[in-house]
Write an enzyme that holds these catalytic residues in place. Structure first.
Site, PDB file in Angstrom:
ATOM      1  N   CYS A 188      56.613  71.338  12.242  1.00 56.57           N
ATOM      2  CA  CYS A 188      55.316  71.222  12.926  1.00 56.57           C
ATOM      3  C   CYS A 188      55.008  69.793  13.350  1.00 56.57           C
ATOM      4  O   CYS A 188      54.313  69.570  14.321  1.00 56.57           O
ATOM      5  CB  CYS A 188      54.207  71.773  12.040  1.00 56.57           C
ATOM      6  SG  CYS A 188      54.296  71.138  10.368  1.00 56.57           S
ATOM      7  N   GLU A 213      47.093  74.317   8.202  1.00 54.31           N
ATOM      8  CA  GLU A 213      48.047  73.302   8.650  1.00 54.31           C
ATOM      9  C   GLU A 213      48.796  73.927   9.816  1.00 54.31           C
ATOM     10  O   GLU A 213      49.572  74.856   9.632  1.00 54.31           O
ATOM     11  CB  GLU A 213      48.978  72.917   7.492  1.00 54.31           C
ATOM     12  CG  GLU A 213      49.645  71.586   7.698  1.00 54.31           C
ATOM     13  CD  GLU A 213      51.024  71.741   8.303  1.00 54.31           C
ATOM     14  OE1 GLU A 213      51.109  71.708   9.561  1.00 54.31           O
ATOM     15  OE2 GLU A 213      51.990  71.897   7.548  1.00 54.31           O
ATOM     16  N   GLU A 248      53.793  73.680  22.066  1.00 54.46           N
ATOM     17  CA  GLU A 248      54.749  73.525  20.975  1.00 54.46           C
ATOM     18  C   GLU A 248      55.954  74.433  21.220  1.00 54.46           C
ATOM     19  O   GLU A 248      55.804  75.648  21.382  1.00 54.46           O
ATOM     20  CB  GLU A 248      54.072  73.890  19.651  1.00 54.46           C
ATOM     21  CG  GLU A 248      54.893  73.497  18.462  1.00 54.46           C
ATOM     22  CD  GLU A 248      54.162  73.693  17.144  1.00 54.46           C
ATOM     23  OE1 GLU A 248      53.419  74.681  17.019  1.00 54.46           O
ATOM     24  OE2 GLU A 248      54.334  72.847  16.244  1.00 54.46           O
ATOM     25  N   LYS A 271      52.019  85.243   0.653  1.00 50.05           N
ATOM     26  CA  LYS A 271      52.791  86.037   1.612  1.00 50.05           C
ATOM     27  C   LYS A 271      53.789  85.144   2.326  1.00 50.05           C
ATOM     28  O   LYS A 271      53.421  84.314   3.151  1.00 50.05           O
ATOM     29  CB  LYS A 271      51.886  86.692   2.669  1.00 50.05           C
ATOM     30  CG  LYS A 271      52.678  87.739   3.465  1.00 50.05           C
ATOM     31  CD  LYS A 271      52.019  88.182   4.731  1.00 50.05           C
ATOM     32  CE  LYS A 271      52.321  87.296   5.900  1.00 50.05           C
ATOM     33  NZ  LYS A 271      53.760  87.237   6.252  1.00 50.05           N
TER      34      LYS A 271
END
Ligand code: ADP
Length: 497
Positions: free
Chosen positions: A300, A266, A401, A191
């Protein structure tokens, strides 16, 4: 749709199709519900393409097709040499269609064409080529058991893998997921992120062109809470591999318990990039910029907490701010662009929200600090490369983040202080260290709790080197030999002699 003048005719055709369908069991089909969604061009905010919107029913069809392909199809009976040849062919096709893939990626995600062409596309091809090499080298052991028996292990595929990927490196993340899974003999339901479904769909066409049997890879675009959640819950899916935010990672960890899937995650990061006063300063400035502004900071492992030794903090901050302020911002498709738009309106709001939070927390903006609405950029999701100083490690802009072109400079006193502050985070994805002192480099590299540490460099990747998180940055390692662990399971076979 206004992209014709800037891209290959095949790209114009690809995005202008009335509907980009999903790939299930070797066929391009509409969603069972008939629903569709739009993906915008982040440089203009205008609609780029219309895509079939997968949901539970589509995921079910895809999972059944992948199950059949795994349990009954020709795929498990292919010889390693045949699988290897197929993966090599996919790599060749990615390269042969490199410009087209790069342009689609840039239009859909916003990133600069240079990056799509020189980093994402070649790395995606390299990933398939590298794992092609592993197909013939996945072996078990013979074990020194009681001689009355013969015992050996088989490394078998896990089965059907549900793979949920993010929008920051759409094609590359598809390659990181599919290549090792296929090398190990699994079948897949992939996906792509709802913001960037296009290169995965184009890759699906290339997989077919390479001769991948029907049902081995199914590609279902759709939203996280619907299609993504359906993958995580589906009883015929054996494993979920996810790259994305830590919050969603936690949710997947919880949801996957229902069917006890193997899970690899992750997730996010708030990586420390630590610059000592004995570093090569001009290299460290460049490294700081690459660390945080590469891919608009939508990375990331971005080095978003830039720790600088107190005695050179101010001059270093000025140098970083000056360089950041002169980076060329514009649509990714323009060859001169260094920093493109963010991926979506939502991401624009999130990042500018953090700019406000940083200012309210008392951080000082040395450069940037706002949306870029220069002439020609008004409709796009542009945020100026931003350098904050006066940041403390306990401020929200140093803890959460942001996923945008925003760096927070934090001073430190000495090595011990750098390591303490660097490790004072929930995350543990990556870190950077800049010093000419080899012993110090080794000490800090060991002391930092993160899955990757770069010394005198940043954001360096290679398909041979494992990547993944400590702490709340996730678990499991992608790339290198380590990824084979994610996509195989071990069977022990006993024979009485
Ligand atoms: P971001 O917040 O940066 O968009 P996400 O973690 O939300 O990152 O998205 C990464 C991927 O996870 C996307 O493909 C998204 O559709 C998917 N996703 C989001 N929520 C869920 C969920 N609840 N279950 C499964 N997948 C999800």
């Amino acid at each position: 749709m206004g992209v014709a003048a800037r891209v290959e005719p095949s790209v114009e055709q690809f995005v202008a199709a009335p509907l980009r369908k999903m790939l299930i069991d070797g066929k391009w089909v509409q969603a069972a519900s008939g629903k569709t969604f739009e993906t915008p061009d982040p440089a203009t905010g205008k609609v780029l393409a219309r895509v079939a919107e997968g949901d539970k029913e589509d995921v079910d069809r895809a999972a059944r097709a992948a199950r059949r392909a795994f349990d009954e199809g020709p795929w498990p009976r292919w010889t390693p040499a045949e699988r290897e040849r197929l993966l090599l062919k996919i790599a060749d096709l990615i390269e042969a269609n490199g410009l087209e893939l790069a342009q689609i990626e840039t239009l859909d995600n916003g990133k600069s064409l240079g990056e799509s062409q020189n980093v994402d596309v070649p790395s995606a091809a390299a990933t398939f080529r590298y794992y092609a090499g592993w197909v013939s080298k996945i072996t078990g052991d013979t074990n020194p058991t009681d001689p009355a028996f013969f015992n050996f292990t088989l490394r078998e595929p896990v089965g059907v893998c549900g793979q949920i990927i993010p929008w920051n490196f759409p094609l590359l993340m598809a390659a990181w997921k599919l290549a090792p899974a296929l090398a190990c003999g699994n079948t897949c339901v992939l996906k792509p992120a709802e913001q960037t479904p296009l290169t995965a769909l184009r890759l699906g066409e290339l997989l077919q062109e390479a001769g991948l049997p029907d049902g081995v890879v199914n590609i279902v675009p759709g939203f996280g809470e619907t299609a993504g959640a359906a993958i995580v819950q589906h009883p015929m899916i054996d494993k979920v591999a996810f790259t994305g935010s830590t919050d969603v990672g936690k949710q997947i960890h919880r949801e996957s318990a229902g069917t006890l899937k193997r899970v690899s995650l992750e997730l996010g990061g708030k990586s420390p990039n630590i610059v000592f006063a004995d570093a090569d300063v001009s290299e460290a400035v460049k490294g700081a910029l690459v660390g945080v502004f590469f891919n608009q900071g939508e990375v990331c492992c971005a080095g978003t907490r830039l720790f600088v030794e107190e005695k050179m903090h101010d001059e270093f901050a000025d140098a970083v701010a000056k360089a950041a302020g002169s980076m060329k911002q514009g649509p990714g498709i323009d060859a001169t662009t260094q920093v493109g738009p963010l991926v979506s309106q939502e991401q624009l709001e999130r990042v500018t929200g953090y700019l406000d939070i940083g200012k309210k927390e008392g951080a000082k903006v040395l450069t940037g600090g706002e949306r870029n609405t220069a002439p020609g950029l008004e409709g796009g999701y542009f945020v100026k490369p931003t350098v904050f100083t006066g940041v403390r490690n306990d401020m929200r802009i140093a803890r959460e983040e942001i996923f945008g072109p925003v760096v927070a400079l934090i001073p430190f006193k000495d090595e011990n202080d750098a390591v303490l502050q660097g490790n004072d985070t929930n995350y543990g994805l990556a870190a950077g260290v800049w010093t000419r002192d080899v012993s110090k480099a080794h000490r800090v590299a060991r002391a930092i709790r993160a899955g990757t540490v770069w010394v005198n460099c940043y954001n360096v990747f290679d398909v041979t080197s494992p990547f993944g998180g400590y702490k709340q940055s996730g678990y499991g390692r992608e790339l290198g030999r380590a990824a084979l662990e994610l996509y195989t399971q071990t069977k022990s076979v006993w024979l009485r002699i």
